[in-house]
Design a protein around this motif. Structure first.
Motif, PDB file in Angstrom:
ATOM      1  N   SER A   1     -28.974 -20.597  51.017  1.00  0.00           N
ATOM      2  CA  SER A   1     -29.794 -20.631  49.817  1.00  0.00           C
ATOM      3  C   SER A   1     -29.813 -22.048  49.256  1.00  0.00           C
ATOM      4  O   SER A   1     -28.777 -22.567  48.844  1.00  0.00           O
ATOM      5  CB  SER A   1     -29.238 -19.674  48.758  1.00  0.00           C
ATOM      6  N   ARG A   2     -30.992 -22.666  49.236  1.00  0.00           N
ATOM      7  CA  ARG A   2     -31.105 -23.996  48.653  1.00  0.00           C
ATOM      8  C   ARG A   2     -30.904 -23.928  47.143  1.00  0.00           C
ATOM      9  O   ARG A   2     -30.424 -24.867  46.537  1.00  0.00           O
ATOM     10  CB  ARG A   2     -32.465 -24.594  48.990  1.00  0.00           C
ATOM     11  N   ARG A   3     -31.283 -22.819  46.541  1.00  0.00           N
ATOM     12  CA  ARG A   3     -31.127 -22.660  45.090  1.00  0.00           C
ATOM     13  C   ARG A   3     -29.654 -22.652  44.694  1.00  0.00           C
ATOM     14  O   ARG A   3     -29.248 -23.252  43.711  1.00  0.00           O
ATOM     15  CB  ARG A   3     -31.794 -21.373  44.638  1.00  0.00           C
ATOM     16  N   HIS A   4     -28.836 -21.939  45.449  1.00  0.00           N
ATOM     17  CA  HIS A   4     -27.405 -21.847  45.148  1.00  0.00           C
ATOM     18  C   HIS A   4     -26.586 -22.884  45.912  1.00  0.00           C
ATOM     19  O   HIS A   4     -25.378 -22.993  45.688  1.00  0.00           O
ATOM     20  CB  HIS A   4     -26.882 -20.446  45.477  1.00  0.00           C
ATOM     21  N   ALA A   5     -27.217 -23.600  46.817  1.00  0.00           N
ATOM     22  CA  ALA A   5     -26.541 -24.592  47.659  1.00  0.00           C
ATOM     23  C   ALA A   5     -25.363 -23.964  48.390  1.00  0.00           C
ATOM     24  O   ALA A   5     -24.272 -24.509  48.445  1.00  0.00           O
ATOM     25  CB  ALA A   5     -26.094 -25.794  46.838  1.00  0.00           C
ATOM     26  N   ALA A   6     -25.590 -22.778  48.935  1.00  0.00           N
ATOM     27  CA  ALA A   6     -24.494 -22.059  49.587  1.00  0.00           C
ATOM     28  C   ALA A   6     -25.027 -21.070  50.620  1.00  0.00           C
ATOM     29  O   ALA A   6     -26.177 -20.640  50.553  1.00  0.00           O
ATOM     30  CB  ALA A   6     -23.682 -21.308  48.536  1.00  0.00           C
ATOM     31  N   TYR A   7     -24.141 -20.719  51.551  1.00  0.00           N
ATOM     32  CA  TYR A   7     -24.441 -19.656  52.509  1.00  0.00           C
ATOM     33  C   TYR A   7     -24.235 -18.313  51.825  1.00  0.00           C
ATOM     34  O   TYR A   7     -23.398 -18.183  50.934  1.00  0.00           O
ATOM     35  CB  TYR A   7     -23.502 -19.750  53.714  1.00  0.00           C
ATOM     36  N   LEU A   8     -24.952 -17.321  52.255  1.00  0.00           N
ATOM     37  CA  LEU A   8     -24.803 -15.977  51.716  1.00  0.00           C
ATOM     38  C   LEU A   8     -23.526 -15.354  52.262  1.00  0.00           C
ATOM     39  O   LEU A   8     -23.234 -15.453  53.453  1.00  0.00           O
ATOM     40  CB  LEU A   8     -26.005 -15.118  52.112  1.00  0.00           C
ATOM     41  N   GLY A   9     -22.776 -14.717  51.380  1.00  0.00           N
ATOM     42  CA  GLY A   9     -21.603 -13.948  51.776  1.00  0.00           C
ATOM     43  C   GLY A   9     -21.787 -12.517  51.312  1.00  0.00           C
ATOM     44  O   GLY A   9     -22.257 -12.283  50.201  1.00  0.00           O
ATOM     45  N   TYR A  10     -21.453 -11.584  52.160  1.00  0.00           N
ATOM     46  CA  TYR A  10     -21.602 -10.175  51.782  1.00  0.00           C
ATOM     47  C   TYR A  10     -20.407  -9.381  52.278  1.00  0.00           C
ATOM     48  O   TYR A  10     -19.752  -9.743  53.257  1.00  0.00           O
ATOM     49  CB  TYR A  10     -22.906  -9.581  52.314  1.00  0.00           C
ATOM     50  N   ARG A  11     -20.160  -8.305  51.605  1.00  0.00           N
ATOM     51  CA  ARG A  11     -19.087  -7.398  51.986  1.00  0.00           C
ATOM     52  C   ARG A  11     -19.560  -6.596  53.196  1.00  0.00           C
ATOM     53  O   ARG A  11     -20.589  -5.927  53.128  1.00  0.00           O
ATOM     54  CB  ARG A  11     -18.775  -6.484  50.801  1.00  0.00           C
ATOM     55  N   PRO A  12     -18.835  -6.625  54.311  1.00  0.00           N
ATOM     56  CA  PRO A  12     -19.331  -5.983  55.531  1.00  0.00           C
ATOM     57  C   PRO A  12     -19.493  -4.473  55.414  1.00  0.00           C
ATOM     58  O   PRO A  12     -20.313  -3.882  56.112  1.00  0.00           O
ATOM     59  CB  PRO A  12     -18.286  -6.347  56.587  1.00  0.00           C
ATOM     60  N   ASP A  13     -18.745  -3.856  54.520  1.00  0.00           N
ATOM     61  CA  ASP A  13     -18.844  -2.404  54.379  1.00  0.00           C
ATOM     62  C   ASP A  13     -19.687  -1.994  53.167  1.00  0.00           C
ATOM     63  O   ASP A  13     -19.642  -0.854  52.730  1.00  0.00           O
ATOM     64  CB  ASP A  13     -17.452  -1.777  54.276  1.00  0.00           C
ATOM     65  N   SER A  14     -20.493  -2.907  52.635  1.00  0.00           N
ATOM     66  CA  SER A  14     -21.212  -2.637  51.387  1.00  0.00           C
ATOM     67  C   SER A  14     -22.184  -1.464  51.490  1.00  0.00           C
ATOM     68  O   SER A  14     -22.419  -0.770  50.511  1.00  0.00           O
ATOM     69  CB  SER A  14     -21.947  -3.883  50.897  1.00  0.00           C
ATOM     70  N   GLU A  15     -22.735  -1.211  52.648  1.00  0.00           N
ATOM     71  CA  GLU A  15     -23.674  -0.095  52.786  1.00  0.00           C
ATOM     72  C   GLU A  15     -22.974   1.261  52.782  1.00  0.00           C
ATOM     73  O   GLU A  15     -23.592   2.273  52.508  1.00  0.00           O
ATOM     74  CB  GLU A  15     -24.521  -0.259  54.040  1.00  0.00           C
ATOM     75  N   GLU A  16     -21.677   1.266  53.075  1.00  0.00           N
ATOM     76  CA  GLU A  16     -20.927   2.517  53.080  1.00  0.00           C
ATOM     77  C   GLU A  16     -20.248   2.816  51.742  1.00  0.00           C
ATOM     78  O   GLU A  16     -19.663   3.870  51.561  1.00  0.00           O
ATOM     79  CB  GLU A  16     -19.849   2.502  54.183  1.00  0.00           C
ATOM     80  N   LEU A  17     -20.315   1.889  50.801  1.00  0.00           N
ATOM     81  CA  LEU A  17     -19.648   2.089  49.519  1.00  0.00           C
ATOM     82  C   LEU A  17     -20.377   3.136  48.671  1.00  0.00           C
ATOM     83  O   LEU A  17     -21.588   3.267  48.724  1.00  0.00           O
ATOM     84  CB  LEU A  17     -19.617   0.777  48.724  1.00  0.00           C
ATOM     85  N   THR A  18     -19.608   3.859  47.892  1.00  0.00           N
ATOM     86  CA  THR A  18     -20.204   4.811  46.952  1.00  0.00           C
ATOM     87  C   THR A  18     -20.718   4.046  45.734  1.00  0.00           C
ATOM     88  O   THR A  18     -20.399   2.871  45.544  1.00  0.00           O
ATOM     89  CB  THR A  18     -19.162   5.846  46.483  1.00  0.00           C
ATOM     90  N   GLU A  19     -21.505   4.674  44.909  1.00  0.00           N
ATOM     91  CA  GLU A  19     -22.022   4.034  43.695  1.00  0.00           C
ATOM     92  C   GLU A  19     -20.883   3.556  42.797  1.00  0.00           C
ATOM     93  O   GLU A  19     -20.948   2.481  42.216  1.00  0.00           O
ATOM     94  CB  GLU A  19     -22.933   4.994  42.922  1.00  0.00           C
ATOM     95  N   ARG A  20     -19.816   4.349  42.653  1.00  0.00           N
ATOM     96  CA  ARG A  20     -18.692   3.976  41.822  1.00  0.00           C
ATOM     97  C   ARG A  20     -17.996   2.726  42.365  1.00  0.00           C
ATOM     98  O   ARG A  20     -17.656   1.820  41.629  1.00  0.00           O
ATOM     99  CB  ARG A  20     -17.696   5.150  41.716  1.00  0.00           C
ATOM    100  N   GLU A  21     -17.790   2.669  43.688  1.00  0.00           N
ATOM    101  CA  GLU A  21     -17.139   1.519  44.302  1.00  0.00           C
ATOM    102  C   GLU A  21     -17.980   0.265  44.131  1.00  0.00           C
ATOM    103  O   GLU A  21     -17.452  -0.823  43.939  1.00  0.00           O
ATOM    104  CB  GLU A  21     -16.884   1.778  45.790  1.00  0.00           C
ATOM    105  N   ARG A  22     -19.306   0.384  44.191  1.00  0.00           N
ATOM    106  CA  ARG A  22     -20.184  -0.767  44.017  1.00  0.00           C
ATOM    107  C   ARG A  22     -20.101  -1.299  42.612  1.00  0.00           C
ATOM    108  O   ARG A  22     -20.201  -2.502  42.381  1.00  0.00           O
ATOM    109  CB  ARG A  22     -21.625  -0.400  44.326  1.00  0.00           C
ATOM    110  N   ALA A  23     -19.950  -0.438  41.633  1.00  0.00           N
ATOM    111  CA  ALA A  23     -19.879  -0.839  40.226  1.00  0.00           C
ATOM    112  C   ALA A  23     -18.590  -1.574  39.911  1.00  0.00           C
ATOM    113  O   ALA A  23     -18.527  -2.359  38.980  1.00  0.00           O
ATOM    114  CB  ALA A  23     -20.022   0.376  39.318  1.00  0.00           C
ATOM    115  N   GLU A  24     -17.541  -1.333  40.670  1.00  0.00           N
ATOM    116  CA  GLU A  24     -16.236  -1.967  40.430  1.00  0.00           C
ATOM    117  C   GLU A  24     -16.253  -3.356  40.891  1.00  0.00           C
ATOM    118  O   GLU A  24     -16.390  -4.262  41.097  1.00  0.00           O
ATOM    119  CB  GLU A  24     -15.122  -1.213  41.146  1.00  0.00           C
TER     120      GLU A  24
END
Length: 180
Positions: free
Chosen positions: A157-180
């Motif tokens: 991202s040129r805007r953030h001057a950084a590479y994107l980082g994501y949680r590898p299990d983010s698609e398996e998280l429940t709504e409650r876990e995502r909110a935490e």
């Protein structure tokens, strides 16, 4: 790094830059000691209306850039000289302050993409913190903001001057876990 979205900067030396003769002022940011040395060896190519702003590696980059931009009015042009992450941080701050892409020129002194080996800033897609890291793409880093393990993705991202980082299990998280 051929598969990343890191911009490929065409300028490898200050002598390659075509300074805008109509600019009211040129601010030339030197990101680190190598950039200072590079600029000082080429002062003859700088226009009369150029000011060199040294951004030491140990400094608070935001404060140094903000101070330099404080006096900027309509018509300045910006040149950022240095390597990888520091150049991208400075460029992002200049854009955030209101400059447009056409007003900012980058001279990278590093490798093909301007980054030193394994030098990365990683933007957490969950808490939006930028974490400095020394890792390869597809490796894991711990987010400095939310302490979550992130995969370093190839998107830059040129805007953030950084590479994107994501949680590898983010698609398996429940709504409650995502909110935490």
């Amino acid at each position: 790094m051929a598969s990343t979205s890191v911009p490929r900067w065409p300028h490898r030396t200050l002598a390659d830059v075509e300074f805008d003769a109509h600019a009211t002022r040129h601010l030339v940011f030197a990101a680190g000691p190598d950039a200072v040395t590079h600029i000082m060896a080429r002062t003859s190519v700088l226009p009369e209306v150029a000011t060199v702003v040294e951004v030491p590696e140990s400094s608070n980059v935001q404060d140094v850039v903000a101070l330099a931009l404080a006096g900027a009015t309509v018509g300045p042009r910006f040149v950022v000289v240095g390597t990888g992450a520091s150049v991208m941080r400075i460029r992002a701050l200049i854009i955030e302050a209101g400059a447009i892409d056409a007003e900012v020129t980058v001279v990278h002194l590093g490798g093909e993409d301007g980054f030193a080996a394994m030098e990365r800033d990683v933007f957490c897609s969950h808490c939006h913190t930028v974490t400095p890291a020394t890792s390869r793409i597809d490796e894991m880093v711990i987010c400095a903001g939310c302490d979550v393990e992130l995969v370093v993705y190839h998107h830059f991202s040129r805007r953030h001057a950084a590479y994107l980082g994501y949680r590898p299990d983010s698609e398996e998280l429940t709504e409650r876990e995502r909110a935490e």
